[in-house]
Design an enzyme around this catalytic site. Structure first.
Site, PDB file in Angstrom:
ATOM      1  N   ARG A   1      44.818  16.742  -0.521  1.00  0.00           N
ATOM      2  CA  ARG A   1      43.606  17.545  -0.609  1.00  0.00           C
ATOM      3  C   ARG A   1      43.128  18.019   0.758  1.00  0.00           C
ATOM      4  NH1 ARG A   1      42.104  21.404  -2.690  1.00  0.00           N
ATOM      5  NH2 ARG A   1      43.050  20.472  -4.546  1.00  0.00           N
TER       6      ARG A   1
ATOM      7  N   LYS B   1      29.800  31.180  15.285  1.00  0.00           N
ATOM      8  CA  LYS B   1      29.280  30.788  13.973  1.00  0.00           C
ATOM      9  C   LYS B   1      30.405  30.148  13.169  1.00  0.00           C
ATOM     10  CE  LYS B   1      25.719  34.349  14.024  1.00  0.00           C
ATOM     11  NZ  LYS B   1      25.200  35.580  13.399  1.00  0.00           N
TER      12      LYS B   1
ATOM     13  N   LYS C   1      20.940  36.211  25.979  1.00  0.00           N
ATOM     14  CA  LYS C   1      20.451  36.597  24.658  1.00  0.00           C
ATOM     15  C   LYS C   1      18.950  36.870  24.694  1.00  0.00           C
ATOM     16  CE  LYS C   1      22.257  34.503  21.085  1.00  0.00           C
ATOM     17  NZ  LYS C   1      23.108  35.587  20.505  1.00  0.00           N
TER      18      LYS C   1
ATOM     19  N   GLU D   1      23.093  40.691  25.633  1.00  0.00           N
ATOM     20  CA  GLU D   1      22.763  41.182  24.302  1.00  0.00           C
ATOM     21  C   GLU D   1      21.526  42.067  24.380  1.00  0.00           C
ATOM     22  OE1 GLU D   1      22.640  38.453  20.673  1.00  0.00           O
ATOM     23  OE2 GLU D   1      20.519  38.809  21.078  1.00  0.00           O
TER      24      GLU D   1
ATOM     25  N   ASP E   1      23.420  44.728  19.577  1.00  0.00           N
ATOM     26  CA  ASP E   1      23.157  43.840  18.439  1.00  0.00           C
ATOM     27  C   ASP E   1      22.344  44.525  17.353  1.00  0.00           C
ATOM     28  OD1 ASP E   1      23.339  41.325  17.158  1.00  0.00           O
ATOM     29  OD2 ASP E   1      21.294  40.829  17.790  1.00  0.00           O
TER      30      ASP E   1
END
Length: 271
Positions: A88, A125, A157, A186, A207
């Site tokens: 599995r 992510k 960011k 960004e 973005d």
């Protein structure tokens, strides 16, 4: 290399403390079979699981190979109990990774139809504990890994800009980073793209802009510094890729390659 500690955690999660289900005597041969078309990946994970359990493994395909229904991805031979215990986990790893590779290949081929040079990249992510598997799956599909972790590149960011301001943040990180470390910035508005390029960004990430706005921002970056790379990101699907590939960006990054992917259907059979 996949450390034993990771394999042990995978197996412990699935086997638990008192596995009766797999108490089957004897020796057996097994095979991992594709049930739908796709791109193979995650074979290193499956191999590591079976080898840890003392089961012989022979892969029939390489990462990045196309596979179809009925194709054998790998074969095993060894104790039946250990084969079933690894089944599995191996199927999950290969199915998940192959799903990522398959989606990445579709995105890459779709982009190439519009712009040969544009790169398809993933993001951070990823599933905790599976980043290595997932990033290698993106590569198997023809994509780019982007940052493997925070050490690979500085990304300025929105929170950095909120704390320090755009130009000040870039200057701050230039003093902290190695000469070999690229800085990506960004921006969410097209007028901030040339500001970032002029302030010393190596890459400007556009973005959550629609394709028309992205194209406008790319033009402004090129007019400021043609050597600065432009990247589009933010909720881009495979269906959106042609529109973004036509904007002139160098990179299209897609979190959905890893966080919203369908597992490729595989079956493990013994006997």
């Amino acid at each position: 290399m996949i450390p034993d500690s990771k394999i042990e955690s995978w197996l412990q999660e699935d086997i638990g403390h008192h596995d009766v289900t797999n108490q089957v005597p004897g020796e057996t041969d097994g095979r991992l079979v594709a049930r739908e078309p796709g791109v193979a990946a995650g074979l290193d994970g499956a191999r590591a699981v079976f080898e840890y359990l003392g089961v012989d493994v022979e892969t029939s395909v390489e990462p990045g190979d196309r596979i179809g229904p009925g194709d054998i991805v790998l074969r095993t031979g060894g104790p039946t109990r250990e084969t079933l215990r690894g089944e599995r986990v191996a199927v999950n790893v290969v199915g998940h990774a192959s799903g990522i590779a398959t989606k990445t290949r579709r995105a890459v081929e779709t982009a190439r139809e519009t712009a040969e040079s544009v790169r398809i990249a993933c993001t951070r992510k990823t599933t905790p504990g599976l980043r290595g598997i997932e990033k290698r799956a993106v590569v198997a599909g023809g994509g780019d890994t982007h940052r493997l972790n925070l050490s690979h590149m500085v990304m300025v960011k929105d929170n950095h800009v909120a704390e320090m301001g755009l130009e000040s943040a870039i200057e701050h990180f230039r003093t902290k980073a190695s000469f070999a470390t690229k800085i990506e910035v960004e921006v969410e508005e097209p007028e901030d793209a040339p500001r970032a390029a002029e302030a010393g960004a190596d890459i400007v990430l556009l973005d959550n802009m629609d394709p028309a706005t992205t194209a406008h921002a790319v033009d402004r970056i090129r007019a400021t510094d043609p050597d600065v790379l432009a990247e589009a990101s933010g909720g881009i699907s495979v269906e959106d890729v042609p529109a973004y590939a036509s904007t002139g960006v160098d990179i299209i990054s897609m979190g959905s390659l890893t966080h919203s992917v369908e597992t490729l259907d595989l079956s493990f059979r013994t006997g």
